[in-house]
Design an enzyme around this catalytic site. Structure first.
Site, PDB file in Angstrom:
ATOM      1  N   SER A 141       0.624  -1.195  -0.167  1.00 28.53           N
ATOM      2  CA  SER A 141       0.053   0.241   0.035  1.00 28.53           C
ATOM      3  C   SER A 141       0.760   1.228   0.078  1.00 28.53           C
ATOM      4  O   SER A 141       0.451   2.329  -0.465  1.00 28.53           O
ATOM      5  CB  SER A 141      -0.775  -0.091   1.162  1.00 28.53           C
ATOM      6  OG  SER A 141      -0.244  -0.055   2.514  1.00 28.53           O
ATOM      7  N   LYS A 166     -11.770   1.074  -2.199  1.00 32.48           N
ATOM      8  CA  LYS A 166     -10.916   1.497  -3.333  1.00 32.48           C
ATOM      9  C   LYS A 166     -11.419   1.314  -4.729  1.00 32.48           C
ATOM     10  O   LYS A 166     -12.272   2.040  -5.256  1.00 32.48           O
ATOM     11  CB  LYS A 166      -9.699   0.696  -3.090  1.00 32.48           C
ATOM     12  CG  LYS A 166      -8.893   0.930  -1.677  1.00 32.48           C
ATOM     13  CD  LYS A 166      -7.577   0.481  -1.364  1.00 32.48           C
ATOM     14  CE  LYS A 166      -7.282   0.366   0.241  1.00 32.48           C
ATOM     15  NZ  LYS A 166      -7.865   1.238   1.132  1.00 32.48           N
ATOM     16  N   HIS A 217      -5.193  -2.933  -2.924  1.00 33.84           N
ATOM     17  CA  HIS A 217      -4.840  -2.303  -3.777  1.00 33.84           C
ATOM     18  C   HIS A 217      -4.582  -2.806  -5.248  1.00 33.84           C
ATOM     19  O   HIS A 217      -4.194  -1.976  -6.166  1.00 33.84           O
ATOM     20  CB  HIS A 217      -3.273  -1.256  -3.539  1.00 33.84           C
ATOM     21  CG  HIS A 217      -3.820  -0.557  -2.134  1.00 33.84           C
ATOM     22  ND1 HIS A 217      -4.012   0.541  -2.194  1.00 33.84           N
ATOM     23  CD2 HIS A 217      -3.588  -0.910  -0.879  1.00 33.84           C
ATOM     24  CE1 HIS A 217      -4.074   1.052  -0.980  1.00 33.84           C
ATOM     25  NE2 HIS A 217      -3.959   0.075  -0.175  1.00 33.84           N
TER      26      HIS A 217
HETATM   27  N1  PMP Z   1      -5.641  -3.656   3.616  1.00 35.77           N
HETATM   28  C1  PMP Z   1      -4.923  -2.737   2.751  1.00 35.77           C
HETATM   29  C2  PMP Z   1      -3.670  -3.279   2.040  1.00 35.77           C
HETATM   30  C3  PMP Z   1      -5.225  -1.534   2.860  1.00 35.77           C
HETATM   31  O1  PMP Z   1      -4.358  -0.499   2.288  1.00 35.77           O
HETATM   32  C4  PMP Z   1      -6.493  -1.034   3.575  1.00 35.77           C
HETATM   33  C5  PMP Z   1      -7.114   0.290   3.799  1.00 35.77           C
HETATM   34  N2  PMP Z   1      -6.127   1.566   3.656  1.00 35.77           N
HETATM   35  C6  PMP Z   1      -6.994  -2.109   4.040  1.00 35.77           C
HETATM   36  C7  PMP Z   1      -6.889  -3.422   4.155  1.00 35.77           C
HETATM   37  C8  PMP Z   1      -8.403  -1.986   5.027  1.00 35.77           C
HETATM   38  O2  PMP Z   1      -9.471  -1.666   4.019  1.00 35.77           O
HETATM   39  P1  PMP Z   1     -10.658  -0.625   4.544  1.00 35.77           P
HETATM   40  O3  PMP Z   1     -10.398   0.695   4.281  1.00 35.77           O
HETATM   41  O4  PMP Z   1     -11.836  -1.160   3.907  1.00 35.77           O
HETATM   42  O5  PMP Z   1     -10.855  -0.972   6.086  1.00 35.77           O
END
Ligand code: PMP
Length: 392
Positions: free
Chosen positions: A182, A240, A210
């Site tokens: 991420s 996303k 992502h």
């Molecule tokens: N996994 C990853 C790699 C993320 O980047 C994120 C959110 N930034 C999440 C899980 C969590 O997702 P959510 O925003 O739906 O809670």
């Protein structure tokens, strides 16, 4: 001792606020996707995860509105009890099909998906093995479980093998990695990781928050490597590319059945509203019908990577539309963020503990709906700010 003492003594954020360079919790007045409005100023958004620009797609919006009209605004309960709609099950079938797995299970956020899935699977006699750059929700899911946590250096397959060798044979093993990391925008080394996992009898879960909608022609990182069948569990979020809110885990039926009946973040939390589910269904339809969006966001990512590198910025190992600009220290990271923001570009400054000290960065990410003019303007502003602050 007053338990709140730590709160009065916490001054890190206040120091940044006092300097006038505090970059967090900025309330936006409008958000039309590629442009947002902050205090009356239009700013080009290069810090969202709306990779395909679907949050404002007419079909996605209409699906959400129609679902509210039909089902109301909330399910007011857990999937386990009163909060399951036929629509949730229809979406689960669609998601399983989209990622090539037997079944999928929807949670209310991606965070809750990781918390519930990992903690329910990793029991007392098990070991969960994490990449050091795994997302916080994976780390927290591992912490919630009763098993042991091992970590290996980022994408370092030799280190992973040493970790796997050190685990007693009678332990269950689950390796969890981000598909697209991420912060770095680089990919998990699945072609080397999967054979190793097989050699040591470990199961593999990929968090493709992502990657979904972006890599593998939109179907994610495992698909991109032709390894959909070898990855045991595929997780992603709706917040996303899927332009909604929620998350899911997909895998073999018996594993999903187990998680469904043991994951506390699923059982003890309300399900996503119908509007969120309907928007995801519409988003998937659009992704299938308009593959040019996936191509476009990847092409923009490539342009940005090429141009920022040429200017002399350090963009790490990104191969996706997440392009980090590594700055390396807190103060300059905040100052460069502020200069970009004041000149009309929204990016995300990331400092420790989200990245290792010395790796402080500006996380930039792009959307299929960015115009060529917007991208050109962003690059110009980056070059100017880079020179002004002696970053390049
Ligand atoms: N996994 C990853 C790699 C993320 O980047 C994120 C959110 N930034 C999440 C899980 C969590 O997702 P959510 O925003 O739906 O809670």
């Amino acid at each position: 001792m007053d338990i709140f003492k730590k709160c009065t003594e916490y001054t890190d954020a206040k120091a940044v606020i006092e300097k006038g360079i505090y970059p967090y919790f900025l309330p936006l007045a409008e958000n039309e996707g590629t442009e947002v409005v902050y205090e009356g100023r239009h700013i080009i958004m290069c810090g969202s995860n709306n990779y395909l620009g679907l949050t404002t797609h007419p079909k996605v919006k209409e699906a959400g509105i129609k679902a509210i009209e039909r089902f109301g605004t909330s399910c007011t309960g857990s999937r386990f009890l009163n909060g399951t709609l036929e629509l949730h099950e229809q979406l689960e079938k669609e998601l399983a099909d989209f990622v090539g797995k037997e079944e999928a299970l929807i949670f209310s956020t991606g965070m809750q998906t990781n918390l519930g899935t990992i903690s329910s699977l990793v029991g007392r006699d098990d070991v969960v093995i994490l990449d050091k750059e795994d997302h916080a929700s994976i780390v927290d899911g591992a912490r919630l479980g009763y098993g042991k946590i091992e970590r290996f250096r980022h994408n370092d397959i030799e280190h992973l093998e040493r970790v796997l060798q050190s685990i007693p044979e009678d332990r269950g093993r689950l390796i969890v990695v981000d598909g697209v990391f991420s912060m770095g925008g680089d990919l998990a080394d699945l072609p080397n990781l999967i054979p190793l996992a097989k050699k040591y009898g470990a199961r593999v879960m990929v968090d493709d928050a992502h990657g979904m909608g972006v890599t593998g022609g939109g179907r994610g990182t495992a698909h991109g490597f032709g390894m959909d069948n070898e990855v045991d569990l595929i997780m992603s979020t709706f917040s996303k590319s899927f332009a909604s809110l929620g998350g899911f885990i997909a895998g073999d039926s018996n594993v999903i059945h187990f998680v469904k009946h043991t994951a506390r973040s699923l059982i003890f939390s309300a399900s996503i509203p119908a509007s969120n589910a309907a928007s995801v269904l519409a988003a998937i339809e659009v992704i299938k019908a308009e593959p040019e969006r996936v191509e476009r966001v990847n092409a923009i990512g490539e342009t940005i990577r090429t141009e920022l590198s040429k200017m002399g910025f350090n963009i790490g190992n990104s191969v996706t539309p997440i392009v980090p600009v590594i700055i390396g220290e807190d103060d300059l990271t905040f100052r460069s963020w502020k200069a970009l923001f004041d000149n009309g570009v929204f990016v995300n400054p990331v400092v420790s503990p989200a990245v290792a000290p010395g790796q402080q960065l500006l996380r930039t990410s792009y959307m299929a709906t960015h115009t060529d003019e917007q991208i050109e303007k962003v690059l110009q502003i980056f070059e100017q700010v880079g020179k002004d602050l002696a970053i390049i």
